[in-house]
Design a protein around this motif. Structure first.
Motif, PDB file in Angstrom:
ATOM      1  N   LEU A   4       0.834  -1.197   0.000  1.00  0.00           N
ATOM      2  CA  LEU A   4       0.000   0.000   0.000  1.00  0.00           C
ATOM      3  C   LEU A   4       0.868   1.247   0.000  1.00  0.00           C
ATOM      4  CD1 LEU A   4      -2.629  -0.869   2.746  1.00  0.00           C
ATOM      5  CD2 LEU A   4      -3.153  -0.469   0.343  1.00  0.00           C
ATOM      6  N   ARG A  72      -9.251   4.777   1.008  1.00  0.00           N
ATOM      7  CA  ARG A  72      -8.687   4.509  -0.312  1.00  0.00           C
ATOM      8  C   ARG A  72      -9.752   4.439  -1.414  1.00  0.00           C
ATOM      9  NH1 ARG A  72      -4.778   2.854   3.694  1.00  0.00           N
ATOM     10  NH2 ARG A  72      -2.741   3.091   2.757  1.00  0.00           N
ATOM     11  N   SER A 135      -7.968  -0.342  -8.456  1.00  0.00           N
ATOM     12  CA  SER A 135      -6.960   0.621  -8.007  1.00  0.00           C
ATOM     13  C   SER A 135      -5.562   0.026  -8.101  1.00  0.00           C
ATOM     14  CB  SER A 135      -7.240   1.040  -6.562  1.00  0.00           C
ATOM     15  OG  SER A 135      -6.179   1.829  -6.055  1.00  0.00           O
ATOM     16  N   GLU A 137      -3.172   1.246  -6.450  1.00  0.00           N
ATOM     17  CA  GLU A 137      -2.529   1.561  -5.175  1.00  0.00           C
ATOM     18  C   GLU A 137      -3.073   0.710  -4.034  1.00  0.00           C
ATOM     19  OE1 GLU A 137      -2.878   5.718  -4.520  1.00  0.00           O
ATOM     20  OE2 GLU A 137      -1.500   6.245  -6.139  1.00  0.00           O
ATOM     21  N   TYR A 138      -3.755  -0.373  -4.386  1.00  0.00           N
ATOM     22  CA  TYR A 138      -4.294  -1.275  -3.376  1.00  0.00           C
ATOM     23  C   TYR A 138      -3.881  -2.699  -3.745  1.00  0.00           C
ATOM     24  CZ  TYR A 138      -7.588  -2.955   0.180  1.00  0.00           C
ATOM     25  OH  TYR A 138      -8.142  -3.535   1.291  1.00  0.00           O
TER      26      TYR A 138
END
Length: 206
Positions: A4, A72, A135, A137-138
């Protein structure tokens, strides 16, 4: 993505996620012990009481983790309403467990509230992680497992309720209802593992 991107609050949420993982494992173990040892003997329900306590604690310690995952997500009126709903459901589930422990609430209504809270949490897990799969970023492992657990519980819990319909034919109660119980139990057992993974990601361990 394997890790993350760090945002404020992650490491605090990681501590709660580790706690949720540990309490969740204790909940699974004590529930299994209750049905294996105490239910056949019709009590005393020491493991059952411990399980109620772990359920109450679990529903509280997951809230900071849910909030941090929510941060998020893309902010929309729907996502904000869903967050408030899952927090309220978790608090209600915790309260029902502790009220049962202190004999202020009977088993049936307490169980109904707890199952309702679990259903809301599962629905949030399914929808949130379906969105987070898109995503970059996950972590995909976290998103896939969260979506699988949420989806399995949302599908299984209504089907599992058929096992409690006494007037239903046996094939419905123990066939369909039993299948729902099996799928729901597998997802519930996997839930602490999701929190362990979440704790590792939120603590940003390399």
């Amino acid at each position: 993505m394997d890790t993350l991107s760090e945002i404020p609050g992650d490491r605090r949420a990681a501590r709660f996620a580790y706690a949720a993982a540990g309490v969740g494992v204790a909940g699974v173990a004590t529930l299994g012990a209750m049905y294996a040892i105490e239910v056949p003997k019709k009590g005393p329900y020491v493991f059952g009481t411990i399980n109620d306590v772990t359920g109450g604690v679990f529903n509280l310690v997951i809230i900071p983790v849910v909030v941090q995952v929510h941060r998020r997500l893309r902010r929309t009126p729907g996502s904000e309403a869903a967050l408030r709903l899952v927090i309220a459901a978790s608090a209600a589930g915790s309260a029902s467990s502790f009220l049962l422990v202190f004999k202020k609430l009977d088993f049936a209504p307490s169980t109904a509230i707890s199952v309702g809270a679990m259903t809301v949490q599962a629905g949030w897990f399914l929808l949130a992680h379906r969105s987070l799969l898109e995503s970059r970023e996950y972590p995909r492992d976290l998103a896939k497992l969260g979506q699988a657990i949420g989806g399995a519980l949302v599908a299984a819990l209504p089907v599992a309720a058929l096992a409690a319909v006494e007037k239903a034919p046996a094939w419905i109660r123990w066939g369909l209802g039993g299948a729902g119980i099996a799928v729901g139990a597998a997802a519930w057992v996997a839930w602490p593992y999701w929190y362990l993974l979440a704790a590792r990601h939120l603590s940003h361990r390399r």
